[in-house]
Structures are given as C-alpha cells and as structure tokens.
Design a protein around this motif. Structure first.
Motif, PDB file in Angstrom:
ATOM      1  N   TYR A   1      37.315  49.481  37.715  1.00 35.39           N
ATOM      2  CA  TYR A   1      38.523  50.269  37.440  1.00 35.39           C
ATOM      3  C   TYR A   1      38.414  51.667  38.033  1.00 35.39           C
ATOM      4  CZ  TYR A   1      42.095  52.864  34.905  1.00 35.39           C
ATOM      5  OH  TYR A   1      43.166  53.677  34.585  1.00 35.39           O
TER       6      TYR A   1
ATOM      7  N   GLU B   1      47.947  49.783  36.803  1.00 31.10           N
ATOM      8  CA  GLU B   1      48.207  49.427  35.417  1.00 31.10           C
ATOM      9  C   GLU B   1      49.702  49.186  35.215  1.00 31.10           C
ATOM     10  OE1 GLU B   1      45.662  48.875  32.987  1.00 31.10           O
ATOM     11  OE2 GLU B   1      44.848  48.777  35.021  1.00 31.10           O
TER      12      GLU B   1
ATOM     13  N   ARG C   1      40.926  52.802  40.880  1.00 29.43           N
ATOM     14  CA  ARG C   1      41.850  53.891  40.538  1.00 29.43           C
ATOM     15  C   ARG C   1      41.882  54.932  41.645  1.00 29.43           C
ATOM     16  NH1 ARG C   1      46.138  54.017  37.548  1.00 29.43           N
ATOM     17  NH2 ARG C   1      46.713  56.122  36.910  1.00 29.43           N
TER      18      ARG C   1
ATOM     19  N   TYR D   1      40.052  58.804  31.739  1.00 28.74           N
ATOM     20  CA  TYR D   1      39.735  58.225  33.050  1.00 28.74           C
ATOM     21  C   TYR D   1      41.006  57.965  33.858  1.00 28.74           C
ATOM     22  CZ  TYR D   1      35.405  57.588  30.507  1.00 28.74           C
ATOM     23  OH  TYR D   1      34.291  57.812  29.758  1.00 28.74           O
ATOM     24  N   ARG D   2      42.061  57.563  33.162  1.00 26.69           N
ATOM     25  CA  ARG D   2      43.296  57.217  33.867  1.00 26.69           C
ATOM     26  C   ARG D   2      44.019  58.446  34.398  1.00 26.69           C
ATOM     27  NH1 ARG D   2      47.928  53.081  31.516  1.00 26.69           N
ATOM     28  NH2 ARG D   2      49.366  53.200  33.276  1.00 26.69           N
TER      29      ARG D   2
ATOM     30  N   TYR E   1      37.342  52.288  29.100  1.00 30.86           N
ATOM     31  CA  TYR E   1      37.329  52.780  30.479  1.00 30.86           C
ATOM     32  C   TYR E   1      38.723  52.991  31.058  1.00 30.86           C
ATOM     33  CZ  TYR E   1      37.674  47.690  31.180  1.00 30.86           C
ATOM     34  OH  TYR E   1      38.054  46.370  31.114  1.00 30.86           O
ATOM     35  N   LYS E   2      39.752  52.450  30.415  1.00 32.83           N
ATOM     36  CA  LYS E   2      41.122  52.709  30.870  1.00 32.83           C
ATOM     37  C   LYS E   2      41.831  53.736  29.991  1.00 32.83           C
ATOM     38  CE  LYS E   2      41.958  48.210  33.088  1.00 32.83           C
ATOM     39  NZ  LYS E   2      42.874  47.040  33.174  1.00 32.83           N
TER      40      LYS E   2
END
Length: 776
Positions: free
Chosen positions: A619, A677, A623, A525-526, A520-521
C-alpha cells in the motif's frame, strides 16, 4: 622510479588476548608486544583480521552463538573487555626506506605499537588510518604489531556531558565516541559493543611518486546530451623531483566512446577541463543503462610512467530540487533529477548487514541481488550504521543503483566541542575523498533524524540550524572536496523557514512516515503531505523456520511476556518496560488490527504478521506510485536484517524472504496496474509507466472469489506517468481483485483487496492460491 614495491597484507590469523578491565587494572597489565602478551597470563586465542572478537571467542568454544536464545544478555558482561591483537611480519629492506602502515578500520579506541614502541592512538571506527614509518621503528627481517583496543564504555567516561547532549536511552555514550551508533542498541539491532580490527591491514614501502588525490567529475552536461564538460583534479607526490617534464596523461574508454587529455605538471596539485562529444551516459536503473568509462591516469615523464590510477567513471549529473515546505495541495517539491530528467525513486534503506561489522562485506553481494531483483533504483545508507565497503559502491556503479549516503550520526544531539568536531571533520574528509568518484553516489545527507531529535528532545527550544556538525563542518568539507554533489543537512531536514513555520515534520516535503503504525490505510498514511518518504515500514514476523534458528524450543511460544522475543526485537534486557519492548506487542497489534484477533499458535502468528506487513508495504509503495509526480519517491524500510530478529525487513537474516518481498516486486514493476482506494461505489484503476516511452498494455481485472472478470481492455500508458485507465464497481465490498496485464510480450500480476478489516486469514490465503500469486 624508486625501489621495487614491497606490499604485505597483514590480514588473517593474529594472536588475540582478552581480559576484563578489573584484571587489567589489578594486575597492572602492560602489553606492548607479543612477548608481553604471551607472558601476561590473560586469555590468548587465535584471532582473525578482519574480525570482531566475539567471532573468535565462539570459534574457540569460549562462548556460545551470541545471537541464540538469551545469549545476547551475556554480551553485556563483555563491555569492559580489553583486546590485544598481535602479528609478526617480515620486511626485506628498511634502510633509507619509508613505509606506509594502513588500517582500514579499527573498532574503536586503540593504541598501536610497532616493535614495542607506541606508534599511534586511534579514536574513530568510521575512518581509515595511514602512518608513515621508517628505519627508526622498523627492522630488516622480523617485525611485529600490537594493537590494544580499549573498552569504549571505559573511554566514554572521560568526557564531559553538557545538558545539550541527548539521545536514545542506550545511546548516550555513543554521542562522544565515533563508533557505529547501532552497536549500542537500536530498535533493529541488539546492544553488542564488540571490538576488533574490523577491516584490512597492510604495510608497503612508500613510493617515490604517487597520486595523493584524484577526482574526475562532470562540470556541465548539455541538455541535449551532445556534449559534456569534465574536470580532473589531482594532487601528486613527486618527492623532491623538479616539476619540469612531468605530465598527467588521462584516458577513458566506454564501448565506442573515448576521451584523452595531456596536462603538464607545474605544481603539486592542478585542475584541467575538457569536452567529451556525444558521451555515453550513466543512468540509474529504470531510466537507462549505467554506462561506465574505464579510466587510466598516469604521471609520466619522457614516456616513462611513474605513478598510475585506474578507476571507473560515469558521466551523469544529479540534482535535488526541494522546497522548505509543502502544503495540503502539494505546493512543494523534493525530486531528484538525473541527467536533467525527473527521476522517480523506488528504493530501500540499507542498514549494516551484520551486528558484527567485519562480516558485513561478505553479505553485500547477496543483499544487492535482492535490491536488483526488486528493481530498486536507490539505496539509502542509513546514518546509524557505518560507511560501507568500496565493493558496495563499485557494484552500485555497475548496477545503476543510486546511493543516498548519510554521515554516521543518528537520532541525537551530538557534541559540538572542538575536539569532537575535529575528529568528526577528519572522518568526513576521509569518507568524502574515498567515495566521491562513484557515479552511484547521488546525495550526501548530514545525519539520520537529528533535526527531528531537536523536537523530540528539546521541544524545539533549540534550533537545529545551529548544529555545527551538519551546518558548518560537513558543508565546509564538501565545499572544499565535493562541491558538485547535492547535500541535505538532515533527513528529514528542517531549514530556517521550516523551523519558523512549524514544530513538526507534517509540512516537510521529505519525511519518515512511521506514524502510529496502526492500520496501514489509516489517515496518517493515506493523507500524509510528503512528496518523498525516505523511511516508512511495517513489522513482519520471520518464518517459523527462521525463528527456530535463534529462539530456543522452550521460548518459541507464547510471544507474550517472552524474554527471548524481547531480546530479539531488540531490547538489551528482558524487562517489560524497556524502551524497545513495545515492538513485539506492536507486531501483535498489527495482526489484531487486520484480522480482529491474535492467533494462539506460532505458525498462524507468523503467517498473519507477514500478510499484514506485505499488504502494508504494498500500500505504501502503490500510494506513492499512483501519485506520481505529486509524489516523487519512496525508500521503504528495509530490504534485509543484519541480525536474527523480529523486524520491519522483508528478508530475514538467513535470506528467507517474507511475503512482503514478493508483493513489493509486483508493486514495483516498471509498468503496473494499481487500484486507488474506493470513492463511493467506484474504485479507480491506475496504470503506471516508468519507462521513458509510451507502453501499450492489454489487461483484465478478475474477482477471484466469484471467478468473474470485472473489466478488461487495452490502452496506451504515456511515458513516465500515472494515469487512470478504468473505474470499477466497488459495491461488492468483499471482492479480491486479480490484476493481469501484458506489456512487451511479458505477463504481469498484481492484486487488490477490497475488504475492510477484519480479514479472514483462510479466505485470504485461498484467494492468493487461486490467483497464482507467489506468497512464501
């Protein structure tokens, strides 16, 4: 003023006949009334309206719980069932009277007989129907209705299917039939075509005078909120009475604020405008109070009221500022403005609350309590379902929850022939006129992912902007009936500029961020460019307690090659290569990504899956929040399941909350501490404030593993902002941070895991326990 109103609600017990299409054809069954139903030699049981016939079959002991074990397979054998609903009712008077017979919802293709005569044929589950009837069909005393519901699988075979029409594997028949798409089989719903009179039925004598339409809306709101200009539109039925002497009297009250207006009637329809000084405004949650005016509108003459409408009204404006595209630097926009104020959206997708739609209404209130508890300010009524009951919109008005309303088309290239477009247009008019009065209704959206379907299904050889459903029919209906409300032709939307520029959604400002569904990171997604995510989610296994309610003891474990798990994930068969069979293995792979292995028992599997989902949802939300206002909102998928299953919902069908529910609640606090992050040896701590005023907080960051306070302090968070308030040493890469802060005398908590996968499940759970964070 006409005769005394006689209104009969026909809900409750009906006679219900059921037979297969083979029996129907071989026996040349002709059922038009209760006598022919009872003498037909088909199965007749007690039925219920509103209802779906599977519910009545189960009550009668003819079928078992269709959602348990492998019973979902048996629903496939019922797809060619004919249904016959019969009901008697009594009228006191019919001579020289006209009656209105209303069906709020019939699923789907039906012939309606009144006293043995064919009254009407219906072809749309997604709208209501009204029929005017008189003494030529009605009797004084006993009357009866008979509704023959024809199998949609049979009806769909009547239509031509040009090459253009395309959709998901199980959905092709649905393209021609105006029935909820999810019922044909979706990745979050089993295939269960069902049928029934799924909403209320009533008959009443037609009044001599009535409001056919009325709509009160905001024409203009001063930027300093000192005044609002309102407009009222009406259409009345005066029978054959002359206009002279009739007037419209409108009054509204909210606390100390009120308004009133009188208007002479000179035509069947009319408009008038007026100003309200210092109005009390309707604000969405997280922005203010959702003030509602109680409004009464009367049609009067010589002081006598001949017709009246009562409703609640919120004074507010909603605008959507959007661009065709964005880029790596965020040079784009997709942002809601409510009452001239930028509004950050934290919302959830709202899907049908039950596979059998007649049961959905009873689940609205408990499901909305979840939305309220999570402090969401928007729900997106997803286009693969149905238009919700009035009760949902009434409650959203009261709770200050904005509604993004899709029209009911999803993931397909729909017909564009004249017959289909006419049927669809009638549905859109019906729903727009039904829902437009609600303050909560923020946006009409043409469909769910149909613009993207042009890419999936045609590789963009065809331009989605030529879609007559969303670029012609809906805009024209809205232009005629609700031109003040924002319209998004599709979600995500690819306009002419976007279509010329790109064949993907990468540069669209509003996206559905599903992606590879790996870590998921990960980069997808990021680093997504989207300003607004109207869908994004991650799998989470239900609790063992819940799984045992829909999986048989012998099917509980192992998950691999498990037909019952596939059926509840939601494959229509137990074949390993079905389109949706991947979803169980996807859930297992997400566990493996985070923990390095898949557990060998159900208890650990469920727990580790819930951790994976909880951290992912947290997250995604955080985010977007730390990126405020570069990012403007996220509507995550989704709050609650509509059937017993393995899915992305954070509350299962039985209202048992997964870990993600508690994580989301903490992540969506109106003031929140959130870590970004790491960059090198440092990780930045953000303070997010969604209040319209500055907020002072006192905070500290503790490494739970070492019981060491890493940072503490006090700061002021600027209004409606996200700001860096500290930089913390991240050189200890195994830290589990507990974030605590106090705001307005209340204490809050959040956490951040600095670990890289694989996680140690036992250590993780120990850290949650030590931190005092509620998990399950």
């Amino acid at each position: 003023m006409g005769a005394k109103m006689q209104k009969i609600v026909l809900d409750g017990i009906w006679e219900l006949g059921i037979c297969s299409n083979d029996t129907f054809r071989k026996n040349k069954i002709n059922i038009v009334d209760l006598d022919s139903l009872c003498n037909s030699n088909i199965t007749v049981i007690e039925g219920h309206v509103p209802g779906n016939y599977e519910i009545d079959l189960e009550k009668a002991g003819i079928i078992e719980n269709p959602f348990y074990g492998k019973n979902l397979l048996k629903s496939l054998d019922r797809e060619m069932d004919h249904l016959f609903y019969g009901k008697k009712f009594v009228l006191d008077k019919v001579i020289n009277e006209k009656y209105i017979l209303q069906f709020d919802g019939i699923d789907t293709i039906a012939d309606i007989y009144l006293n043995g005569s064919l009254l009407a044929h219906t072809e749309n589950m997604l709208r209501g129907y009204e029929f005017e009837v008189g003494e030529e069909l009605l009797n004084k005393g006993d009357n009866e209705l008979l509704v023959h519901i024809i199998p949609v699988s049979l009806e769909a075979r009547k239509y031509d299917n040009p090459l253009f029409q395309n959709g998901l594997k199980y959905e092709m028949d649905s393209l021609n039939i105006r029935k909820s798409p999810y019922m044909y089989g979706w990745d979050i719903f089993p295939r269960m075509l069902s049928g029934g009179i799924w909403k209320s039925v009533r008959i009443f004598n037609k009044p001599d005078f009535r409001f056919i339409q009325s709509y009160l809306f905001v024409r203009n709101l001063n930027t300093d909120y000192s005044s609002a200009q309102l407009e009222f539109f009406y259409e009345v039925d005066l029978n054959e009475a002359p206009y002279h002497g009739f007037e419209i009297v409108l009054e509204g009250h909210c606390k100390e604020s009120s308004f009133s207006m009188n208007w002479d009637v000179w035509s069947k329809a009319g408009h008038f405008t007026f100003d309200v000084e210092n109005p009390l405004l309707w604000w969405p949650r997280r922005s203010g109070e959702p003030e509602l005016y109680d409004v009464k509108v009367q049609l009067k003459k010589d002081g006598v009221c001949y017709a009246q409408k009562d409703f609640r009204f919120g004074i507010r404006t909603v605008e959507l500022q959007k661009t065709s595209l964005t880029d790596e630097n965020g040079k784009g926009e997709f942002c809601f403005w409510v009452n001239h104020k930028k509004t950050f959206i934290l919302g959830t997708n709202w899907v049908p609350l039950d596979s059998l739609p007649s049961r959905g209404k009873e689940r609205i209130e408990p499901s909305l309590k979840l939305v309220e508890d999570l402090d969401c300010n928007m729900i997106r009524c997803w286009g693969g379902g149905y238009y919700e009951d009035d009760y949902l919109y009434d409650r959203c008005d009261e709770l200050g929850i904005l509604v993004w309303q899709d029209f009911m088309q999803a993931c397909g290239l729909y017909p564009e022939n004249e017959a289909f477009l006419r049927n669809f247009e009638e549905e859109v008019v019906w729903q727009v006129r039904r829902l437009r009065q609600h303050a909560c209704l923020a946006l009409w959206s043409g469909d769910n992912e149909n613009d993207m379907s042009y890419g999936w299904l045609t590789n963009y050889r065809l331009d989605p902007n030529q879609n007559r459903n969303t670029r012609k029919i809906i805009p024209q209906v809205l232009r005629m009936n609700d031109y003040i409300r924002e319209y998004l032709p599709s979600s995500p939307y690819m306009d002419e500029t976007a279509y010329r520029y790109s064949t993907t959604d990468t540069y669209l400002p509003e996206q559905h961020l599903w992606g590879p569904r790996d870590y998921y990171k990960g980069d997808y997604y990021r680093n997504a460019f989207a300003h607004f995510a109207s869908e994004t989610g991650y799998h989470g296994c239900p609790s063992v307690e819940s799984i045992k309610k829909f999986i048989t003891p012998e099917g509980l474990w192992p998950y691999k090659d498990n037909g019952e798990w596939l059926l509840h994930a939601s494959s229509p068969t137990m074949k390993k290569d079905e389109t949706y069979a991947y979803r169980i293995e996807l859930m297992a792979n997400q566990i493996k990504v985070l923990f390095g292995e898949v557990p060998d028992n159900l208890e650990d599997f469920a727990c580790m899956s819930q951790i994976s989902q909880a951290e992912a949802k947290k997250y995604f939300i955080e985010r977007f929040r730390i990126g405020k206002w570069r990012r403007t909102g996220i509507i995550w998928w989704n709050v609650i399941d509509g059937c017993p299953q393995f899915s992305d919902a954070v509350v299962d069908y039985y209202y048992n909350k997964k870990m993600a529910y508690y994580y989301i609640k903490r992540s969506q606090a109106r003031t929140a501490l959130i870590f970004d992050e790491p960059a090198g040896h440092n990780v930045q701590l953000y303070g997010v404030n969604d209040y319209g005023i500055d907020k002072d907080i006192k905070f500290k960051v503790t490494d739970v593993i070492t019981d060491r306070i890493i940072y503490e302090g006090e700061t002021s968070l600027p209004a409606d902002s996200s700001v860096v308030i500290a930089s913390v040493d991240a050189s200890e890469h195994h830290a589990f941070f507990l974030l605590e802060w106090t705001c307005d005398g209340k204490k809050f908590k959040n956490h951040y895991v600095l670990w890289n996968p694989p996680f140690n499940k036992d250590l993780y759970m120990e850290c949650i326990r030590k931190a005092g964070l509620q998990s399950v």
